[in-house]
Design an enzyme around this catalytic site. Sequence first.
Site, short mmCIF file in Angstrom:
data_model
loop_
_atom_site.label_atom_id
_atom_site.label_comp_id
_atom_site.label_asym_id
_atom_site.label_seq_id
_atom_site.Cartn_x
_atom_site.Cartn_y
_atom_site.Cartn_z
N LYS A 114 1.17 16.10 5.61
CA LYS A 114 2.13 14.90 6.23
C LYS A 114 3.63 15.36 6.44
O LYS A 114 4.02 16.43 5.85
CB LYS A 114 2.23 14.13 4.92
CG LYS A 114 3.02 12.89 5.01
CD LYS A 114 3.01 11.96 3.98
CE LYS A 114 3.77 12.16 2.78
NZ LYS A 114 5.10 12.20 2.82
N GLU A 180 7.33 3.67 3.75
CA GLU A 180 8.04 3.84 2.53
C GLU A 180 9.25 2.72 2.46
O GLU A 180 10.22 2.97 3.38
CB GLU A 180 8.66 5.24 2.35
CG GLU A 180 9.14 5.30 0.96
CD GLU A 180 9.30 6.74 0.39
OE1 GLU A 180 8.54 7.78 0.87
OE2 GLU A 180 10.04 7.03 -0.71
O1 KIV Z 1 6.60 13.26 -1.43
C1 KIV Z 1 6.12 12.26 -1.79
O2 KIV Z 1 5.81 11.95 -3.09
C2 KIV Z 1 5.90 11.18 -0.88
C3 KIV Z 1 5.24 9.74 -1.17
C4 KIV Z 1 6.11 9.08 -2.06
C5 KIV Z 1 4.54 9.15 0.00
O3 KIV Z 1 6.10 11.58 0.23
#
Ligand code: KIV
Length: 261
Positions: A114, A180
Site C-alpha cells: 500500500k 481515511e
Molecule cells: O498504517 C496504517 O495503519 C494505515 C491504516 C490506518 C489504513 O495505513
Amino acid sequence: MADKVTAPKIRGMKANGSKVVCLTAYDAYFGRLADESGVDLILVGDSMANVVLGYSNTVPLTLEEMAHHVRAVRKGVSRALLVADLPFGYYNASVDQAVNSAVELMKAGAESVKLEGDYTEAIEAMVKAGIPVMGHVGMTPQSVNNFGGFKVQGKGEAGDDVLRKAKAIEDAGAFSIVLEVIPSTLSKRITEALQIPTIGIGAGPDCDGQIQVFHDALGLSRETFRHAKRFVEGENLLLQGIKDYACEVRNESFPAAENGF
Ligand code: KIV
C-alpha cells in the site's frame, strides 16, 4: 488453502456485496489472532511507528523496520491477504525507488503493498512487476507536515480532488483503496464512482470495507479516536493480569505446587 484470500478476491468482493474486513498487525502473534478471526486483509501498517515503536507520527519509519515486521507477521498469517505499507521516503523519489522498495517487502513475505497518494506511474510499474497495489487517499498520515496536523481532508470543494486522485489510482491498476478521515458524503461518492473496493477508516458506513488499527480496536491505546471503536478494553485486561501476577509473586501464592517439577 482453499479459501486463501488474494488481491483479485478482494477486488471481486465489491461486485458480490461482501464487506471487506481489514485490520493491522505488526507481529506473528497478533497476525495469527487476526487471521484466525477471519479478517480478510491484514495490513502491516506504518502505524506501527506510533503504536509499536513510540514515534509521534509515521515519517521516521524505515523500510528495514517495515520488512522486519512483515517477516514476523508472515509467520502468523496463512489465510488473509497480507499487505505491507511502503514507508515515507521509500517510494516518493522515483518509479524505480518505488518498485525496488515494493520488491523488498514482497521478498519479506507481503502479498501486496500500500502507498499513500496518487503516485500513478509507480503504481503502474509495480502492478506490471507483479505486485498488487492498494491505494490510500484523504488524510494520508505521511503528509501530516503538509496538512499541518491530523485533520479531516476533502471537505467541500476539496472533495473533488480526492475523488480525482482515487480515480487515477484505480486507473493505474490498484485493486482497492483506503479512504481515511474524509466526510462520509465524499466516501459515498467515491465508492459509487469506483469499480474497486473502498476501505474506510473514519470515512463513514458506505465504504465497501473497513480498516482499523489493531491497538485502537482492541483497546490497547491510551488515546481514543473518533474514527475508531474499542471493541474490548484490552489494556485494562492486560494491566489486571500483570497486577495479579505481581501480587501472587509477592504473597508467594505463585508459583504453586502444580507449577513446579
Ligand atoms: O498504517 C496504517 O495503519 C494505515 C491504516 C490506518 C489504513 O495505513
